[in-house]
Design a protein around this motif. Structure first.
Motif, PDB file in Angstrom:
ATOM      1  N   ASP A  92       3.197  10.117  -3.926  1.00  0.00           N
ATOM      2  CA  ASP A  92       2.533  10.705  -5.092  1.00  0.00           C
ATOM      3  C   ASP A  92       3.273  11.921  -5.635  1.00  0.00           C
ATOM      4  O   ASP A  92       2.871  12.474  -6.668  1.00  0.00           O
ATOM      5  CB  ASP A  92       1.078  11.044  -4.786  1.00  0.00           C
ATOM      6  CG  ASP A  92       0.908  12.009  -3.623  1.00  0.00           C
ATOM      7  OD1 ASP A  92       1.924  12.522  -3.110  1.00  0.00           O
ATOM      8  OD2 ASP A  92      -0.252  12.241  -3.213  1.00  0.00           O
ATOM      9  N   GLN A  95       4.364  11.420  -9.221  1.00  0.00           N
ATOM     10  CA  GLN A  95       3.342  11.300 -10.260  1.00  0.00           C
ATOM     11  C   GLN A  95       3.704  12.008 -11.567  1.00  0.00           C
ATOM     12  O   GLN A  95       3.469  11.452 -12.646  1.00  0.00           O
ATOM     13  CB  GLN A  95       1.995  11.796  -9.744  1.00  0.00           C
ATOM     14  CG  GLN A  95       0.836  11.526 -10.707  1.00  0.00           C
ATOM     15  CD  GLN A  95      -0.516  11.777 -10.060  1.00  0.00           C
ATOM     16  OE1 GLN A  95      -0.607  12.051  -8.868  1.00  0.00           O
ATOM     17  NE2 GLN A  95      -1.567  11.660 -10.836  1.00  0.00           N
ATOM     18  N   GLU A  99       3.511  10.065 -15.140  1.00  0.00           N
ATOM     19  CA  GLU A  99       2.607  10.505 -16.206  1.00  0.00           C
ATOM     20  C   GLU A  99       3.388  10.834 -17.474  1.00  0.00           C
ATOM     21  O   GLU A  99       2.955  10.521 -18.587  1.00  0.00           O
ATOM     22  CB  GLU A  99       1.808  11.719 -15.735  1.00  0.00           C
ATOM     23  CG  GLU A  99       0.775  11.382 -14.658  1.00  0.00           C
ATOM     24  CD  GLU A  99       0.019  12.609 -14.177  1.00  0.00           C
ATOM     25  OE1 GLU A  99       0.446  13.747 -14.506  1.00  0.00           O
ATOM     26  OE2 GLU A  99      -0.989  12.443 -13.457  1.00  0.00           O
ATOM     27  N   MET A 113      -1.949   2.839 -12.406  1.00  0.00           N
ATOM     28  CA  MET A 113      -1.225   3.395 -11.269  1.00  0.00           C
ATOM     29  C   MET A 113      -2.131   3.487 -10.054  1.00  0.00           C
ATOM     30  O   MET A 113      -3.277   3.929 -10.151  1.00  0.00           O
ATOM     31  CB  MET A 113      -0.705   4.788 -11.653  1.00  0.00           C
ATOM     32  CG  MET A 113       0.193   5.439 -10.634  1.00  0.00           C
ATOM     33  SD  MET A 113       1.780   4.635 -10.480  1.00  0.00           S
ATOM     34  CE  MET A 113       1.866   4.430  -8.703  1.00  0.00           C
ATOM     35  N   TRP A 115      -2.104   4.801  -5.858  1.00  0.00           N
ATOM     36  CA  TRP A 115      -1.391   5.546  -4.834  1.00  0.00           C
ATOM     37  C   TRP A 115      -1.920   5.155  -3.454  1.00  0.00           C
ATOM     38  O   TRP A 115      -3.128   5.130  -3.236  1.00  0.00           O
ATOM     39  CB  TRP A 115      -1.562   7.052  -5.028  1.00  0.00           C
ATOM     40  CG  TRP A 115      -1.046   7.550  -6.342  1.00  0.00           C
ATOM     41  CD1 TRP A 115      -1.776   7.919  -7.432  1.00  0.00           C
ATOM     42  CD2 TRP A 115       0.327   7.708  -6.716  1.00  0.00           C
ATOM     43  NE1 TRP A 115      -0.954   8.291  -8.468  1.00  0.00           N
ATOM     44  CE2 TRP A 115       0.341   8.174  -8.056  1.00  0.00           C
ATOM     45  CE3 TRP A 115       1.535   7.508  -6.050  1.00  0.00           C
ATOM     46  CZ2 TRP A 115       1.520   8.452  -8.736  1.00  0.00           C
ATOM     47  CZ3 TRP A 115       2.716   7.770  -6.734  1.00  0.00           C
ATOM     48  CH2 TRP A 115       2.693   8.240  -8.060  1.00  0.00           C
TER      49      TRP A 115
END
Length: 215
Positions: A92, A95, A99, A113, A115
């Motif tokens: 993560d 991320q 994004e 998405m 995780w």
């Protein structure tokens, strides 16, 4: 290990469609800021993933192993209107990149998405998949194929990356080399599976293309 002579790879790139500007920027930033940028699909393989997705026009795509999102954005180009791409990754820390670039993409609202551990997440996703791209921990490739099987209608396609593993699949694996052992087992299982039509493409580090022909 170089996958292909640099001049030949450049020639192939120059005679293929250009990567979209957003993907060019993602490619560049990945090489500048992220560890192991070699994991990125990149221009040539990315255009192949896009082409396959456009040919199949999938309703739903599953990606196991997101990294910085390049391959997801390539495959999303061929999604049906209203279709979804579910992508799963453990890391993560990536991320912010996802994004940023998913947010800029016209396909961003179609990408979901997840995780965590893919083997735990996949059973919770309530849909079938027309296209699956496996590009995560090599040790678990066989487990991934097994767990997605019932979510694949006959005619669904599966792609598995890195199946040549820089040539390591040709040699006896060391007992502690779980990735090579996993890939050798996976490649053998796919080759011997009568329910799959398959071709192993010597593109970059090896790309297995499969089609489910029987339940």
């Amino acid at each position: 290990m170089e996958f292909l002579d640099n001049k030949l790879q450049e020639y192939a790139n120059n005679h293929s469609s250009k990567e979209p500007q957003l993907l060019y920027e993602l490619n560049r930033e990945t090489y500048q800021k992220v560890l192991q940028p070699r994991m990125l699909s990149g221009h040539f393989q990315g255009r192949l993933l896009s082409m396959i997705s456009h040919m199949l026009k999938p309703k739903n795509i599953l990606e196991i192993g997101t990294y910085t999102g390049y391959s997801a954005l390539c495959m999303a180009e061929g999604l049906q209107k209203g279709g979804e791409l579910h992508t799963i990754d453990l890391n993560d820390e990536l991320q912010p990149y996802l994004e940023k670039y998913f947010g800029k993409s016209e396909f961003g609202n179609q990408i979901k998405m997840h995780w965590g551990n893919a083997l735990e997440i996949i059973p919770k996703i309530k849909c079938e998949f027309d296209l699956v791209f496996i590009d995560a921990d090599k040790e678990n490739y066989s487990a991934y194929l097994e767990i997605i099987w019932d979510k694949l209608p006959v005619g669904a396609h599966i792609l598995a990356d890195n199946v040549l593993w820089s040539g390591k699949v040709l040699e006896p694996a060391k007992p502690k080399d779980k990735d090579t052992i996993g890939l050798q087992r996976f490649n053998k299982e796919v080759a011997e599976n009568p329910k799959l039509e398959k071709v192993l493409l010597p593109i970059r580090d090896g790309l297995f293309l499969m089609r489910k022909i029987k339940d």
